[in-house]
Design a protein around this motif. Structure first.
Motif, PDB file in Angstrom:
ATOM      1  N   VAL A  69      -4.057   6.562   0.784  1.00 48.66           N
ATOM      2  CA  VAL A  69      -4.566   5.219   1.089  1.00 48.66           C
ATOM      3  C   VAL A  69      -3.620   4.155   0.528  1.00 48.66           C
ATOM      4  CG1 VAL A  69      -6.454   3.586   0.661  1.00 48.66           C
ATOM      5  CG2 VAL A  69      -6.968   5.950   1.281  1.00 48.66           C
ATOM      6  N   GLU A  70      -3.095   4.369  -0.666  1.00 49.11           N
ATOM      7  CA  GLU A  70      -2.156   3.401  -1.260  1.00 49.11           C
ATOM      8  C   GLU A  70      -0.878   3.305  -0.436  1.00 49.11           C
ATOM      9  OE1 GLU A  70      -0.426   0.533  -3.746  1.00 49.11           O
ATOM     10  OE2 GLU A  70      -2.509   1.103  -3.358  1.00 49.11           O
ATOM     11  N   GLN A 121       0.272  -0.185   1.363  1.00 50.46           N
ATOM     12  CA  GLN A 121       1.577  -0.820   1.184  1.00 50.46           C
ATOM     13  C   GLN A 121       2.302  -1.008   2.514  1.00 50.46           C
ATOM     14  OE1 GLN A 121       4.049   0.855  -1.899  1.00 50.46           O
ATOM     15  NE2 GLN A 121       2.390   0.829  -3.396  1.00 50.46           N
ATOM     16  N   LEU A 122       2.187  -0.024   3.400  1.00 48.29           N
ATOM     17  CA  LEU A 122       2.800  -0.166   4.723  1.00 48.29           C
ATOM     18  C   LEU A 122       2.159  -1.306   5.511  1.00 48.29           C
ATOM     19  CD1 LEU A 122       3.160   3.601   5.723  1.00 48.29           C
ATOM     20  CD2 LEU A 122       4.999   2.023   5.071  1.00 48.29           C
ATOM     21  N   MET A 123       0.831  -1.399   5.464  1.00 47.50           N
ATOM     22  CA  MET A 123       0.130  -2.491   6.154  1.00 47.50           C
ATOM     23  C   MET A 123       0.524  -3.845   5.570  1.00 47.50           C
ATOM     24  SD  MET A 123      -3.689  -0.795   6.831  1.00 47.50           S
ATOM     25  CE  MET A 123      -4.372  -1.834   5.621  1.00 47.50           C
ATOM     26  N   PRO A 143      -2.199   3.195 -11.584  1.00 47.54           N
ATOM     27  CA  PRO A 143      -1.434   3.071 -10.332  1.00 47.54           C
ATOM     28  C   PRO A 143      -0.266   4.061 -10.270  1.00 47.54           C
ATOM     29  CG  PRO A 143      -1.937   0.890 -11.174  1.00 47.54           C
ATOM     30  CD  PRO A 143      -2.383   1.881 -12.226  1.00 47.54           C
ATOM     31  N   GLU A 144       0.412   4.270 -11.381  1.00 53.09           N
ATOM     32  CA  GLU A 144       1.562   5.184 -11.376  1.00 53.09           C
ATOM     33  C   GLU A 144       1.151   6.649 -11.182  1.00 53.09           C
ATOM     34  OE1 GLU A 144       0.778   3.849 -15.672  1.00 53.09           O
ATOM     35  OE2 GLU A 144       1.019   2.860 -13.751  1.00 53.09           O
ATOM     36  N   ASP A 145      -0.121   6.970 -11.422  1.00 52.60           N
ATOM     37  CA  ASP A 145      -0.610   8.337 -11.183  1.00 52.60           C
ATOM     38  C   ASP A 145      -0.626   8.677  -9.696  1.00 52.60           C
ATOM     39  OD1 ASP A 145      -1.063   8.775 -13.901  1.00 52.60           O
ATOM     40  OD2 ASP A 145      -3.148   8.081 -13.782  1.00 52.60           O
ATOM     41  N   LEU A 146      -0.626   7.660  -8.854  1.00 53.94           N
ATOM     42  CA  LEU A 146      -0.695   7.878  -7.410  1.00 53.94           C
ATOM     43  C   LEU A 146       0.679   8.049  -6.780  1.00 53.94           C
ATOM     44  CD1 LEU A 146      -3.431   5.280  -6.421  1.00 53.94           C
ATOM     45  CD2 LEU A 146      -3.711   7.634  -7.234  1.00 53.94           C
ATOM     46  N   GLY A 201      10.770  15.142  -5.573  1.00 50.60           N
ATOM     47  CA  GLY A 201      11.997  15.837  -5.977  1.00 50.60           C
ATOM     48  C   GLY A 201      13.228  15.041  -5.624  1.00 50.60           C
ATOM     49  N   PRO A 202      14.158  15.646  -4.885  1.00 51.41           N
ATOM     50  CA  PRO A 202      15.414  14.956  -4.582  1.00 51.41           C
ATOM     51  C   PRO A 202      15.236  13.717  -3.708  1.00 51.41           C
ATOM     52  CG  PRO A 202      15.334  17.125  -3.506  1.00 51.41           C
ATOM     53  CD  PRO A 202      14.117  17.018  -4.377  1.00 51.41           C
ATOM     54  N   LEU A 203      14.093  13.606  -3.032  1.00 52.64           N
ATOM     55  CA  LEU A 203      13.837  12.419  -2.201  1.00 52.64           C
ATOM     56  C   LEU A 203      13.391  11.220  -3.027  1.00 52.64           C
ATOM     57  CD1 LEU A 203      11.938  14.100   0.761  1.00 52.64           C
ATOM     58  CD2 LEU A 203      14.327  13.413   0.678  1.00 52.64           C
ATOM     59  N   GLY A 204      12.967  11.480  -4.261  1.00 50.48           N
ATOM     60  CA  GLY A 204      12.487  10.408  -5.131  1.00 50.48           C
ATOM     61  C   GLY A 204      10.991  10.244  -5.032  1.00 50.48           C
ATOM     62  N   PRO A 205      10.465   9.129  -5.566  1.00 52.94           N
ATOM     63  CA  PRO A 205       9.027   8.907  -5.546  1.00 52.94           C
ATOM     64  C   PRO A 205       8.528   8.555  -4.142  1.00 52.94           C
ATOM     65  CG  PRO A 205      10.126   7.027  -6.499  1.00 52.94           C
ATOM     66  CD  PRO A 205      11.180   8.065  -6.252  1.00 52.94           C
ATOM     67  N   LEU A 206       7.262   8.904  -3.873  1.00 57.35           N
ATOM     68  CA  LEU A 206       6.666   8.599  -2.573  1.00 57.35           C
ATOM     69  C   LEU A 206       6.530   7.102  -2.362  1.00 57.35           C
ATOM     70  CD1 LEU A 206       5.137   9.542   0.012  1.00 57.35           C
ATOM     71  CD2 LEU A 206       3.048   9.469  -1.358  1.00 57.35           C
ATOM     72  N   LEU A 207       6.013   6.404  -3.392  1.00 59.78           N
ATOM     73  CA  LEU A 207       5.775   4.967  -3.296  1.00 59.78           C
ATOM     74  C   LEU A 207       6.890   4.203  -3.990  1.00 59.78           C
ATOM     75  CD1 LEU A 207       1.997   5.091  -4.248  1.00 59.78           C
ATOM     76  CD2 LEU A 207       2.953   4.941  -1.949  1.00 59.78           C
ATOM     77  N   PRO A 208       7.300   3.086  -3.419  1.00 53.85           N
ATOM     78  CA  PRO A 208       8.311   2.280  -4.098  1.00 53.85           C
ATOM     79  C   PRO A 208       7.754   1.731  -5.400  1.00 53.85           C
ATOM     80  CG  PRO A 208       7.488   1.131  -2.163  1.00 53.85           C
ATOM     81  CD  PRO A 208       6.852   2.481  -2.181  1.00 53.85           C
TER      82      PRO A 208
END
Length: 107
Positions: free
Chosen positions: A40-41, A45-47, A90-93, A98-105
């Motif tokens: 959902v987060e 963020q995309l919206m 918030p950082e728990d979400l 891995g090599p791609l980095g974090p899901l959320l900016p």
């Protein structure tokens, strides 16, 4: 011949064991909520980014801008409430991909 206690100790000391997912029946609900809130987060963020682009291009009426802004604020408030209920920050979400980095900016 090793005893059961020795086997458990050697397994716990094994670094590969720590990389596996721990499934604990006591935390299933919290873990599921964490996964759902992460998705959902990401969508929130995309919206929000899409709304900002639409604001910048001037394609929205003033009423639409107000409705979108209010909706996003309410969604953010509800997310904070749910995180608080389950003891999440918030950082728990933010999943580590891995090599791609974090899901959320990182904000």
């Amino acid at each position: 011949m090793s005893t059961e206690a020795e086997t458990n100790t050697s397994t716990d000391a094994n670094p590969d064991r720590r990389k596996r997912m721990d499934l604990d029946p006591d935390t299933v609900e919290r873990d599921l909520v964490k996964l759902v809130l992460t998705i959902v987060e990401l969508l929130r963020q995309l919206m929000e980014r899409q709304a900002v682009r639409r604001f910048d291009t001037g394609e929205l009426t003033e009423d639409q801008e107000e409705r979108i802004g209010l909706t996003l604020m309410l969604l953010e408030d509800r997310m904070a409430e749910l995180r608080g209920r389950y003891g999440l920050r918030p950082e728990d979400l933010n999943l580590d991909l891995g090599p791609l980095g974090p899901l959320l900016p990182r904000e």
